[in-house]
Design an enzyme around this catalytic site. Structure first.
Site, PDB file in Angstrom:
ATOM      1  N   ASP A  22      37.792  39.587  29.577  1.00 17.75           N
ATOM      2  CA  ASP A  22      38.652  40.147  30.314  1.00 17.75           C
ATOM      3  C   ASP A  22      39.989  39.759  30.177  1.00 17.75           C
ATOM      4  OD1 ASP A  22      36.377  41.412  31.645  1.00 17.75           O
ATOM      5  OD2 ASP A  22      36.389  40.287  33.356  1.00 17.75           O
ATOM      6  N   LYS A  79      37.698  49.156  33.699  1.00 16.18           N
ATOM      7  CA  LYS A  79      36.908  49.354  34.820  1.00 16.18           C
ATOM      8  C   LYS A  79      37.121  50.633  35.753  1.00 16.18           C
ATOM      9  CE  LYS A  79      35.562  44.688  35.293  1.00 16.18           C
ATOM     10  NZ  LYS A  79      34.093  44.736  34.318  1.00 16.18           N
ATOM     11  N   GLY A 151      32.833  35.976  38.179  1.00 15.79           N
ATOM     12  CA  GLY A 151      33.970  35.184  39.091  1.00 15.79           C
ATOM     13  C   GLY A 151      33.527  33.884  39.746  1.00 15.79           C
ATOM     14  N   ARG A 163      16.549  36.815  31.988  1.00 17.60           N
ATOM     15  CA  ARG A 163      15.165  36.356  31.786  1.00 17.60           C
ATOM     16  C   ARG A 163      14.325  37.647  32.538  1.00 17.60           C
ATOM     17  NH1 ARG A 163      13.071  31.755  29.928  1.00 17.60           N
ATOM     18  NH2 ARG A 163      14.291  30.121  30.058  1.00 17.60           N
ATOM     19  N   GLY A 212      29.964  34.842  35.025  1.00 19.49           N
ATOM     20  CA  GLY A 212      29.573  33.426  35.428  1.00 19.49           C
ATOM     21  C   GLY A 212      29.731  32.518  34.124  1.00 19.49           C
ATOM     22  N   GLY A 233      34.951  36.685  31.367  1.00 21.44           N
ATOM     23  CA  GLY A 233      36.236  37.092  32.193  1.00 21.44           C
ATOM     24  C   GLY A 233      36.805  35.908  32.728  1.00 21.44           C
ATOM     25  N   SER A 234      36.602  35.347  34.003  1.00 19.49           N
ATOM     26  CA  SER A 234      37.460  34.183  34.578  1.00 19.49           C
ATOM     27  C   SER A 234      37.125  32.933  33.537  1.00 19.49           C
ATOM     28  CB  SER A 234      36.750  34.203  35.981  1.00 19.49           C
ATOM     29  OG  SER A 234      36.335  35.138  36.604  1.00 19.49           O
TER      30      SER A 234
HETATM   31  O1  LIG Z   1      32.407  42.763  34.658  1.00 21.70           O
HETATM   32  C1  LIG Z   1      32.392  42.381  33.796  1.00 21.70           C
HETATM   33  C2  LIG Z   1      31.918  42.862  32.575  1.00 21.70           C
HETATM   34  O2  LIG Z   1      32.185  44.216  32.537  1.00 21.70           O
HETATM   35  C3  LIG Z   1      33.197  41.113  33.482  1.00 21.70           C
HETATM   36  O3  LIG Z   1      33.756  41.176  32.643  1.00 21.70           O
HETATM   37  C4  LIG Z   1      32.217  40.023  33.806  1.00 21.70           C
HETATM   38  O4  LIG Z   1      31.213  40.208  34.763  1.00 21.70           O
HETATM   39  C5  LIG Z   1      33.219  38.798  33.839  1.00 21.70           C
HETATM   40  O5  LIG Z   1      32.550  37.769  35.033  1.00 21.70           O
HETATM   41  P1  LIG Z   1      33.165  36.350  34.800  1.00 21.70           P
HETATM   42  O6  LIG Z   1      34.750  36.443  35.390  1.00 21.70           O
HETATM   43  O7  LIG Z   1      32.374  35.554  35.857  1.00 21.70           O
HETATM   44  O8  LIG Z   1      33.153  36.029  33.437  1.00 21.70           O
END
Ligand SMILES: O=C(CO)[C@H](O)[C@H](O)COP(=O)(O)O
Length: 292
Positions: A22, A79, A151, A163, A212, A233-234
């Site tokens: 992200d 998205k 997030g 799993r 996560g 992402g985060s």
């Molecule tokens: O929706 C997503 C995938 O399309 C995000 O990139 C993903 O879920 C990111 O989550 P996080 O910020 O916990 O890594």
């Protein structure tokens, strides 16, 4: 091409062991590309900031997607809200490579997902179990991702979903056709898609894990459990040192069973993003519950 997809729909080709990151601007997109990400997801905010902001989360300003598309040569995803036909058409008109119909944004339609086979641009969607995955493939998704809990910097939900799906596939492979029919009824999944999964012994589309991931070991764990790659992402841009984390997560995903390498990659990385204990998140605060 999987049979639910349109003949003229582009395909999503993502490598085994790849990482999709992200990013919210051109600078972050370049960090991702230099680290070896196979694609980026253009967003207004990463999921932890979306969570903190609350309210309605919508498709990003098209300028954002354009800025990111102009900055990198790897594919760019963006998205749209679940069921938001017009956001999806707008993103398609901008020329993004792939669309994520995502529960990270607040849903536009709480009953119907997009009929993704109507579009030329291919879609990725999230799933927590085989029923959700098979329904999304039935609607024309070209790629899947486990939902996890975006997030949170907490890998536990991504692990649960990977799993769950892998266990259901293993169970399916031992079923006769009459058993598959009853299983399809019980989990609300299209019969012919379950039969195809049974015959292949895996999903008919690429399945990355998401939600996560906060460390190189988290990413490797999801690969160990059967993911084809990971979304992060985060975990990258909320860490102390995004460049180092980005490179380490890419290498750990690619070499997920090289534990000595993962040990090296994990040294002196700086602080990972602050995580959230799932016990403090009520069901209505969990993005994963926004669709099924
Ligand atoms: O929706 C997503 C995938 O399309 C995000 O990139 C993903 O879920 C990111 O989550 P996080 O910020 O916990 O890594």
């Amino acid at each position: 091409m999987y049979k639910m997809q349109k003949k003229d729909q582009k395909q999503i080709v993502m490598p085994y062991g790849g990482v999709i990151m992200d990013v919210v601007n051109a600078e972050q997109a370049k960090v991702a590309e230099e680290a070896g990400a196979v694609a980026v997801m253009a967003l207004e905010r990463v999921p932890s900031d979306i969570r903190a902001a609350g309210g309605v989360a919508r498709m990003a300003d098209p300028t954002k997607a354009e800025e990111i598309m102009n900055a990198v040569s790897i594919p760019v995803m963006a998205k749209c809200r679940i069921g938001h036909i017009v956001e999806a058409r707008v993103l398609e008109s901008l020329g993004v490579d792939y669309i994520d119909e995502s529960e990270v944004l607040t849903p536009a339609d709480d009953v119907y997902h997009l009929r993704k086979s109507d579009f030329k641009v291919p879609f990725v969607c999230g799933g927590r179990n085989l029923g959700e995955v098979a329904r999304r493939i039935g609607e024309g998704a070209s790629m899947m991702r486990t939902k996890g809990e975006p997030g949170t910097g907490n890998i536990v939900e991504a692990v649960r979903h990977m799993r769950q799906i892998q266990a259901e596939i293993r169970m399916l492979t031992g079923m006769s056709e009459d058993e598959v029919m009853t299983y399809a009824k019980n989990i609300g999944a299209p019969y012919h898609i379950l039969l195809d999964i049974r015959d292949k012994g895996r999903l008919p589309v690429t399945n990355y894990a998401a939600g996560g991931v906060a460390t190189p070991s988290d990413a490797a764990l999801l690969m160990e459990l059967g993911a084809d790659g990971v979304f992060v992402g985060s975990g990258i841009f909320k860490s102390e040192n995004p460049e180092k984390f980005a490179k380490a997560v890419v290498q750990a995903t690619k070499n997920y069973q090289d534990y000595a390498l993962i040990a090296e990659l994990s040294k002196d990385l700086g602080t990972a993003m602050k995580g959230i204990d799932m016990n403090t998140l009520a069901p209505n605060e969990r993005m994963q519950n926004r669709s099924e």
